[in-house]
Design a protein around this motif. Structure first.
Motif, PDB file in Angstrom:
ATOM      1  N   LEU A   1      -1.493  -5.864  -8.208  1.00 47.67           N
ATOM      2  CA  LEU A   1      -1.778  -6.674  -7.036  1.00 47.67           C
ATOM      3  C   LEU A   1      -1.310  -5.880  -5.827  1.00 47.67           C
ATOM      4  N   GLY A   2      -2.252  -5.463  -4.987  1.00 45.63           N
ATOM      5  CA  GLY A   2      -1.934  -4.691  -3.790  1.00 45.63           C
ATOM      6  C   GLY A   2      -1.775  -5.599  -2.586  1.00 45.63           C
ATOM      7  N   LEU A   3      -0.685  -5.447  -1.864  1.00 49.07           N
ATOM      8  CA  LEU A   3      -0.406  -6.233  -0.666  1.00 49.07           C
ATOM      9  C   LEU A   3      -0.660  -5.372   0.569  1.00 49.07           C
ATOM     10  N   PHE A   4      -1.535  -5.840   1.423  1.00 54.96           N
ATOM     11  CA  PHE A   4      -1.890  -5.093   2.628  1.00 54.96           C
ATOM     12  C   PHE A   4      -1.694  -5.965   3.851  1.00 54.96           C
ATOM     13  N   GLY A   5      -1.162  -5.375   4.885  1.00 54.16           N
ATOM     14  CA  GLY A   5      -1.056  -6.041   6.177  1.00 54.16           C
ATOM     15  C   GLY A   5      -2.285  -5.722   7.006  1.00 54.16           C
TER      16      GLY A   5
ATOM     17  N   GLU B   1      -6.311  -6.045  -7.903  1.00 53.59           N
ATOM     18  CA  GLU B   1      -6.624  -7.150  -7.008  1.00 53.59           C
ATOM     19  C   GLU B   1      -5.921  -6.931  -5.681  1.00 53.59           C
ATOM     20  N   LEU B   2      -6.543  -7.428  -4.637  1.00 54.72           N
ATOM     21  CA  LEU B   2      -6.074  -7.198  -3.279  1.00 54.72           C
ATOM     22  C   LEU B   2      -5.662  -8.505  -2.629  1.00 54.72           C
ATOM     23  N   LEU B   3      -4.544  -8.488  -1.963  1.00 56.18           N
ATOM     24  CA  LEU B   3      -4.113  -9.573  -1.099  1.00 56.18           C
ATOM     25  C   LEU B   3      -3.900  -8.930   0.263  1.00 56.18           C
ATOM     26  N   ALA B   4      -4.837  -9.173   1.184  1.00 60.82           N
ATOM     27  CA  ALA B   4      -4.829  -8.439   2.456  1.00 60.82           C
ATOM     28  C   ALA B   4      -5.083  -9.358   3.631  1.00 60.82           C
ATOM     29  N   ALA B   5      -4.514  -8.987   4.757  1.00 64.80           N
ATOM     30  CA  ALA B   5      -4.714  -9.732   5.994  1.00 64.80           C
ATOM     31  C   ALA B   5      -6.152  -9.570   6.475  1.00 64.80           C
TER      32      ALA B   5
ATOM     33  N   ASP C   1       0.842  -1.193   0.000  1.00 65.17           N
ATOM     34  CA  ASP C   1       0.000   0.000   0.000  1.00 65.17           C
ATOM     35  C   ASP C   1       0.874   1.238   0.000  1.00 65.17           C
ATOM     36  N   GLY C   2       0.667   2.090  -0.963  1.00 70.77           N
ATOM     37  CA  GLY C   2       1.431   3.330  -1.061  1.00 70.77           C
ATOM     38  C   GLY C   2       1.080   4.050  -2.346  1.00 70.77           C
ATOM     39  N   GLY C   3       1.687   5.177  -2.545  1.00 75.78           N
ATOM     40  CA  GLY C   3       1.370   6.019  -3.688  1.00 75.78           C
ATOM     41  C   GLY C   3       1.536   5.340  -5.026  1.00 75.78           C
ATOM     42  N   ILE C   4       2.596   4.555  -5.187  1.00 75.19           N
ATOM     43  CA  ILE C   4       2.855   3.921  -6.478  1.00 75.19           C
ATOM     44  C   ILE C   4       1.728   2.953  -6.850  1.00 75.19           C
TER      45      ILE C   4
END
Length: 86
Positions: free
Chosen positions: A29-33, A50-54, A14-17
């Motif tokens: 593919l966004g990685l979120f904790g 697409e999201l990959l999140a905790a 997760d961030g600006g880029i």
């Protein structure tokens, strides 16, 4: 922006880029904790994001994947699937 627009796909925390890539239409593919993706990933209507999140306990994503065990291979597989669908 120009460099991102030339990318075939992106895996990013997760961030600006991440947000710029999605805005440019790059399959992402966004990685979120433990942060809440409902706030920071409002892209459910965009097929190229697409999201990959905790989950709330910070360990597993919604599909049951243990985020502590996610390695480059798993992220690459998810991105490959995303690229094939978009």
């Amino acid at each position: 922006g120009g460099l991102l627009a030339a990318c075939r796909g992106l895996v990013s925390a997760d961030g600006g880029i991440l947000h710029v890539a999605i805005a440019l239409g790059v399959p992402t593919l966004g990685l979120f904790g433990p942060s809440d993706p409902r706030i920071w990933f409002p892209y459910g209507d965009r097929p190229h994001a697409e999201l990959l999140a905790a989950s709330a306990d910070g360990r597993r994503d919604r599909s049951g994947i243990d985020l502590a065990t996610i390695g480059p291979e798993a992220a690459c597989a998810r991105l490959t699937d995303l690229l094939e669908r978009t």
